[in-house]
Motif scaffolding. Sequence first.
Motif, PDB file in Angstrom:
ATOM      1  N   ASN A  96       0.858  -1.191   0.000  1.00  0.00           N
ATOM      2  CA  ASN A  96       0.000   0.000   0.000  1.00  0.00           C
ATOM      3  C   ASN A  96       0.897   1.246   0.000  1.00  0.00           C
ATOM      4  O   ASN A  96       2.123   1.136  -0.007  1.00  0.00           O
ATOM      5  CB  ASN A  96      -0.979  -0.021   1.177  1.00  0.00           C
ATOM      6  N   THR A 138      -6.724   4.143  -1.669  1.00  0.00           N
ATOM      7  CA  THR A 138      -8.198   3.989  -1.698  1.00  0.00           C
ATOM      8  C   THR A 138      -8.677   2.838  -0.814  1.00  0.00           C
ATOM      9  O   THR A 138      -9.870   2.585  -0.722  1.00  0.00           O
ATOM     10  CB  THR A 138      -8.681   3.727  -3.140  1.00  0.00           C
ATOM     11  N   LYS A 139      -7.740   2.097  -0.188  1.00  0.00           N
ATOM     12  CA  LYS A 139      -8.061   0.917   0.621  1.00  0.00           C
ATOM     13  C   LYS A 139      -8.734  -0.169  -0.217  1.00  0.00           C
ATOM     14  O   LYS A 139      -9.574  -0.917   0.270  1.00  0.00           O
ATOM     15  CB  LYS A 139      -8.932   1.293   1.831  1.00  0.00           C
ATOM     16  N   ARG A 140      -8.357  -0.196  -1.477  1.00  0.00           N
ATOM     17  CA  ARG A 140      -8.884  -1.228  -2.374  1.00  0.00           C
ATOM     18  C   ARG A 140      -7.712  -2.000  -2.992  1.00  0.00           C
ATOM     19  O   ARG A 140      -6.609  -1.481  -3.129  1.00  0.00           O
ATOM     20  CB  ARG A 140      -9.686  -0.594  -3.513  1.00  0.00           C
ATOM     21  N   LEU A 195      -6.796  -4.695  -6.394  1.00  0.00           N
ATOM     22  CA  LEU A 195      -7.273  -5.253  -7.652  1.00  0.00           C
ATOM     23  C   LEU A 195      -6.451  -6.494  -7.963  1.00  0.00           C
ATOM     24  O   LEU A 195      -5.227  -6.470  -7.853  1.00  0.00           O
ATOM     25  CB  LEU A 195      -7.153  -4.238  -8.787  1.00  0.00           C
ATOM     26  N   LEU A 242     -12.149  -6.614  -7.909  1.00  0.00           N
ATOM     27  CA  LEU A 242     -11.851  -5.486  -7.020  1.00  0.00           C
ATOM     28  C   LEU A 242     -12.248  -5.882  -5.605  1.00  0.00           C
ATOM     29  O   LEU A 242     -13.340  -6.437  -5.389  1.00  0.00           O
ATOM     30  CB  LEU A 242     -12.654  -4.258  -7.478  1.00  0.00           C
ATOM     31  N   TRP A 243     -11.372  -5.611  -4.636  1.00  0.00           N
ATOM     32  CA  TRP A 243     -11.589  -6.048  -3.248  1.00  0.00           C
ATOM     33  C   TRP A 243     -11.457  -4.870  -2.292  1.00  0.00           C
ATOM     34  O   TRP A 243     -10.703  -3.946  -2.548  1.00  0.00           O
ATOM     35  CB  TRP A 243     -10.553  -7.088  -2.829  1.00  0.00           C
ATOM     36  N   ASP A 244     -12.160  -4.965  -1.183  1.00  0.00           N
ATOM     37  CA  ASP A 244     -11.990  -4.029  -0.072  1.00  0.00           C
ATOM     38  C   ASP A 244     -10.936  -4.638   0.848  1.00  0.00           C
ATOM     39  O   ASP A 244     -11.089  -5.780   1.291  1.00  0.00           O
ATOM     40  CB  ASP A 244     -13.328  -3.874   0.658  1.00  0.00           C
ATOM     41  N   GLN A 245      -9.851  -3.897   1.139  1.00  0.00           N
ATOM     42  CA  GLN A 245      -8.750  -4.481   1.926  1.00  0.00           C
ATOM     43  C   GLN A 245      -9.167  -4.852   3.348  1.00  0.00           C
ATOM     44  O   GLN A 245      -8.540  -5.677   3.994  1.00  0.00           O
ATOM     45  CB  GLN A 245      -7.541  -3.537   1.955  1.00  0.00           C
ATOM     46  N   LEU A 304     -15.720  -6.889  -4.459  1.00  0.00           N
ATOM     47  CA  LEU A 304     -16.739  -5.862  -4.710  1.00  0.00           C
ATOM     48  C   LEU A 304     -17.334  -6.057  -6.101  1.00  0.00           C
ATOM     49  O   LEU A 304     -18.546  -5.980  -6.283  1.00  0.00           O
ATOM     50  CB  LEU A 304     -16.121  -4.458  -4.597  1.00  0.00           C
ATOM     51  N   SER A 341     -14.572   5.837  -7.014  1.00  0.00           N
ATOM     52  CA  SER A 341     -14.906   5.442  -5.637  1.00  0.00           C
ATOM     53  C   SER A 341     -16.352   4.969  -5.525  1.00  0.00           C
ATOM     54  O   SER A 341     -16.732   4.330  -4.556  1.00  0.00           O
ATOM     55  CB  SER A 341     -14.657   6.607  -4.679  1.00  0.00           C
ATOM     56  N   TYR A 386     -17.346   1.438 -10.111  1.00  0.00           N
ATOM     57  CA  TYR A 386     -15.921   1.400  -9.745  1.00  0.00           C
ATOM     58  C   TYR A 386     -14.970   1.403 -10.949  1.00  0.00           C
ATOM     59  O   TYR A 386     -13.997   2.136 -10.971  1.00  0.00           O
ATOM     60  CB  TYR A 386     -15.578   0.202  -8.845  1.00  0.00           C
TER      61      TYR A 386
END
Length: 408
Positions: free
Chosen positions: A117, A162-164, A166, A180-183, A190, A230, A234
């Motif tokens: 990150n 973005t706390k995401r 890929l 796409l994922w939320d960390q 997502l 965001s 997305y």
Amino acid sequence: TGRIEPNYPKVCGHQGNVLDIKWNPFIENIIASCSEDTSVRIWEIPEGGLKRNMTEAVLELYGHSRRVGLVEWHPTTNNILFSAGYDYKVLIWNLDIGEPVKMIDCHTDVILCMSFNTDGSLLATTCKDKKLRVVEPRSGRVLQEASCKNHRVNRVVFLGSTKRLLTTGVSRWNTRQIALWDQEDLAMPLIEEEIDGLSGLLFPFYDADTHMLYLAGKGDGNIRYYEIGSEKPYLSYLMEFRSPAPQKGLGVMPKHGLDVSACEVFRFYKLITLKGLIEPISMIVPRRSETYQEDIYPMTPGTEPALTPDEWLSGVNRDPILMSLKEGYKKTSKIVFKAPVREKKSVVVNGIDLLENVPPRTENELLRMFFRQQDEIRRLKDELSQKDIRIRQLQLELKNLRNSPKNN
């Protein structure tokens, strides 16, 4: 640019195939490489380029028991290097002392990809065991883990701050797809989007300044680009660069090396093996204005490290030090890589220094050592037979002396 000489100097110190290389983000003439010979090496390219083949690395790092497939520099800390081997371990090296300082041992198979990150406090990995993990690198603790049954992950990239995340991979129907994922929650992606039915790996590249994602497939001739938002959906597909020549791999120019006056926002270096060449591909925003474009060139991570290795290892996190591209890049970094001076240790067993007589690490090295020893045996045998002849000559001379009339 242009064709180079066939015998142009190379960096050729490894004893096995080189599997990954990465340029140091803070010292522009330092490269880390890893190889099938189980070593990680640090190379210092002289000012003005190579004049002869470089076989001596400034630092050789041995810690993996099998070949090393990936290396990655820490994004905000100078002289911290991560390496992932086929022994399923990630080692964190402090190059100030030239030793591994931490080991991440949570994987059950070969690690395929690593990504940090923005501030380097989290490490995302994909693994052959079909799992995506978010790891706290200093403790080695797995914070999040996803078992990707419908989406076999290959590559992962953090989408800036973005706390995401890929990932690129393969669906259960063997089509290439991205997810796409939320960390904070890797239970479900997502979104998942199918790309095509081809078989080559998809390499993702993310530009945090323009929020653009570039997808390039191994063996493809095209590079697709998307804008990351965001809000849902997305991902917005923009366009693609097309070329008839397939790419085997791609390198990327750092932001401070781009041509700001031409509105260049990204530059790939495409390896075309069929023609034996590297082709630069520039992504340019078509604008006529001569003035500096603030919206496509915001402040970007620069060439100054935010932390020292000791600070980062003690638990400090800091965002990268930003720089403006308005004035153009000037080489201001005063950091110089100093290889640590290691004391020669000796481990003596049965009168043999084990570190002096390091066992061969690869088959090639074993063969070289075997042929060297055969030459040495041949030389010693010749020497021995010459000494035998000399001894016989001396014995005859002695016998003649004893039998001579003077002595009688």
